[in-house]
Design an enzyme around this catalytic site. Structure first.
Site, PDB file in Angstrom:
ATOM      1  N   MET A  27      45.990  13.827  18.568  1.00 32.25           N
ATOM      2  CA  MET A  27      46.729  14.286  19.743  1.00 32.25           C
ATOM      3  C   MET A  27      47.010  13.084  20.655  1.00 32.25           C
ATOM      4  O   MET A  27      47.251  13.251  21.855  1.00 32.25           O
ATOM      5  CB  MET A  27      45.929  15.360  20.474  1.00 32.25           C
ATOM      6  CG  MET A  27      45.725  16.605  19.600  1.00 32.25           C
ATOM      7  SD  MET A  27      45.405  18.104  20.533  1.00 32.25           S
ATOM      8  CE  MET A  27      43.968  17.656  21.440  1.00 32.25           C
ATOM      9  N   GLY A  28      46.957  11.876  20.098  1.00 30.99           N
ATOM     10  CA  GLY A  28      47.236  10.677  20.896  1.00 30.99           C
ATOM     11  C   GLY A  28      46.066  10.321  21.796  1.00 30.99           C
ATOM     12  O   GLY A  28      44.936  10.737  21.550  1.00 30.99           O
ATOM     13  N   GLY A  33      37.670   5.331  18.087  1.00 30.96           N
ATOM     14  CA  GLY A  33      37.305   6.373  17.120  1.00 30.96           C
ATOM     15  C   GLY A  33      38.502   6.740  16.253  1.00 30.96           C
ATOM     16  O   GLY A  33      38.406   6.805  15.016  1.00 30.96           O
ATOM     17  N   HIS A  34      39.666   6.953  16.898  1.00 25.69           N
ATOM     18  CA  HIS A  34      40.882   7.251  16.125  1.00 25.69           C
ATOM     19  C   HIS A  34      41.260   6.055  15.257  1.00 25.69           C
ATOM     20  O   HIS A  34      41.684   6.211  14.104  1.00 25.69           O
ATOM     21  CB  HIS A  34      42.077   7.507  17.051  1.00 25.69           C
ATOM     22  CG  HIS A  34      41.954   8.718  17.914  1.00 25.69           C
ATOM     23  ND1 HIS A  34      41.789   8.646  19.271  1.00 25.69           N
ATOM     24  CD2 HIS A  34      42.007  10.040  17.605  1.00 25.69           C
ATOM     25  CE1 HIS A  34      41.734   9.858  19.778  1.00 25.69           C
ATOM     26  NE2 HIS A  34      41.868  10.731  18.794  1.00 25.69           N
ATOM     27  N   GLY A 147      37.829  13.008  12.052  1.00 24.59           N
ATOM     28  CA  GLY A 147      36.537  12.492  12.518  1.00 24.59           C
ATOM     29  C   GLY A 147      35.435  13.531  12.384  1.00 24.59           C
ATOM     30  O   GLY A 147      35.664  14.722  12.571  1.00 24.59           O
ATOM     31  N   SER A 186      38.729  11.235  23.792  1.00 22.79           N
ATOM     32  CA  SER A 186      39.821  11.035  24.760  1.00 22.79           C
ATOM     33  C   SER A 186      39.446  11.643  26.105  1.00 22.79           C
ATOM     34  O   SER A 186      40.014  11.293  27.134  1.00 22.79           O
ATOM     35  CB  SER A 186      41.103  11.682  24.250  1.00 22.79           C
ATOM     36  OG  SER A 186      41.389  11.203  22.963  1.00 22.79           O
TER      37      SER A 186
HETATM   38  O1  PAF Z   1      41.225  16.664  16.279  1.00 22.49           O
HETATM   39  C1  PAF Z   1      42.324  16.686  16.874  1.00 22.49           C
HETATM   40  O2  PAF Z   1      42.705  15.743  17.568  1.00 22.49           O
HETATM   41  C2  PAF Z   1      43.203  17.927  16.764  1.00 22.49           C
HETATM   42  O3  PAF Z   1      42.445  19.090  16.727  1.00 22.49           O
HETATM   43  C3  PAF Z   1      44.159  17.876  15.558  1.00 22.49           C
HETATM   44  C4  PAF Z   1      43.397  17.872  14.239  1.00 22.49           C
HETATM   45  C5  PAF Z   1      45.028  16.627  15.655  1.00 22.49           C
HETATM   46  C6  PAF Z   1      45.068  19.103  15.551  1.00 22.49           C
HETATM   47  O4  PAF Z   1      45.847  19.165  16.690  1.00 22.49           O
END
Ligand code: PAF
Length: 280
Positions: A27-28, A33-34, A147, A186
């Site tokens: 979700m940006g 971590g991302h 994650g 986030s």
């Molecule tokens: O984990 C997330 O950031 C959200 O739940 C996902 C998997 C991108 C779905 O919107």
């Protein structure tokens, strides 16, 4: 790195992208971590394959009193981080394109989604399953990386691809933490200085509980109460839930035998943080 906003553009491109194609749904508001998920996707794709990171703040997984409008959206910064990490494609669809105004079909998991976060966030996992199914249909990945901080989400998505025969391999990646143990999220940016100081108590309590499980016989309810008290030593912490469950089914584990998942959701003011520890 290409940035694709239209759904038809993404579908068309996915047919031409070299395989394997690895998707990282986000979700940006990207943090390390991302980026660890993106690095892992790059590694799985190899030099020849492709990585796609989706950035979409999915309205259907937020409750009416949750932070959908306030959720951080630093899109330019996210793109430059992804460029540095050698991502091939950013897929950032517009909400109006993703959901028809009269959309009426959802994907719902009916057992595990009712527990833990599902109790205080009804409808959340239906929103997640629905958007992830849509992303899978649009991007057509071979694998998708998520994650392990969102352990419940990962377990539900694994069940979803199994039960619906969706040909995507779901890959979990370990949680990235600050040096004091706080899981990167986030939502950490919402914490005040004092809340930030107390937030590592969540992981500390789970680690202390792990020690208890490994060294003595403990009853589930007593262990859960004990973890709650350990976390609420922080005067600003308010436990939403803290549980010891079977990691496969997410159902309460009694008697406690390994493997067991210790998981918690804790409010610091309006900010709700989640974390977990798999004891094997
Ligand atoms: O984990 C997330 O950031 C959200 O739940 C996902 C998997 C991108 C779905 O919107």
């Amino acid at each position: 790195m290409r940035i694709v906003e239209s759904l038809t553009g993404m579908r068309r491109l996915s047919r031409r992208l070299p395989r394997p194609l690895i998707l990282v749904p986000t979700m940006g508001a990207l943090h390390e971590g991302h980026l660890a998920l993106v690095d892992h996707a790059r590694c799985l794709a190899g030099r020849r394959g492709s990585t796609v990171v989706s950035i979409f703040v999915n309205p259907t997984q937020f409750g009416p009193r949750e932070d959908f409008h306030k959720y951080p959206r630093p899109f330019k910064r996210d793109c430059s981080l992804l460029r540095e990490r050698k991502c091939d494609v950013v897929f950032a669809p517009a909400p109006a394109e993703m959901y028809a105004p009269d959309a009426s079909v959802t994907v719902n998991e009916s057992t595990m989604a009712a527990a833990m976060c599902g109790t205080s966030r009804p409808g959340h996992f239906a929103g997640v399953c629905t958007v992830v199914t849509k992303l899978f249909n649009l991007v057509q990945p071979d694998s998708a990386v998520f994650g392990e901080k969102d352990f419940q989400q990962l377990a539900i998505l694994r069940r979803m691809v199994r039960d619906l025969n969706i040909p995507v391999r779901i890959i979990g990646h370990p949680t990235v933490r600050e040096s004091d143990g706080l899981a990167l999220s986030s939502r950490n940016v919402y914490l005040s200085a004092e809340e930030r100081k107390q937030a590592p108590l969540i992981q500390q309590a789970l680690r202390e509980a792990e020690l208890k499980i490994r060294t003595q016989a403990v009853r589930r309810q007593a262990l859960e109460n004990w973890m709650r008290r350990r976390i609420e030593r922080g005067s600003l912490a308010k436990v939403d839930y803290v549980v010891a469950v079977d990691p496969k089914t997410l159902q309460p584990k009694e008697p406690i035998r390994l493997p067991v998942l210790l998981a918690a959701a804790v409010f610091f003011g309006a900010t709700r943080l989640i974390d977990n520890l798999l004891v094997e």
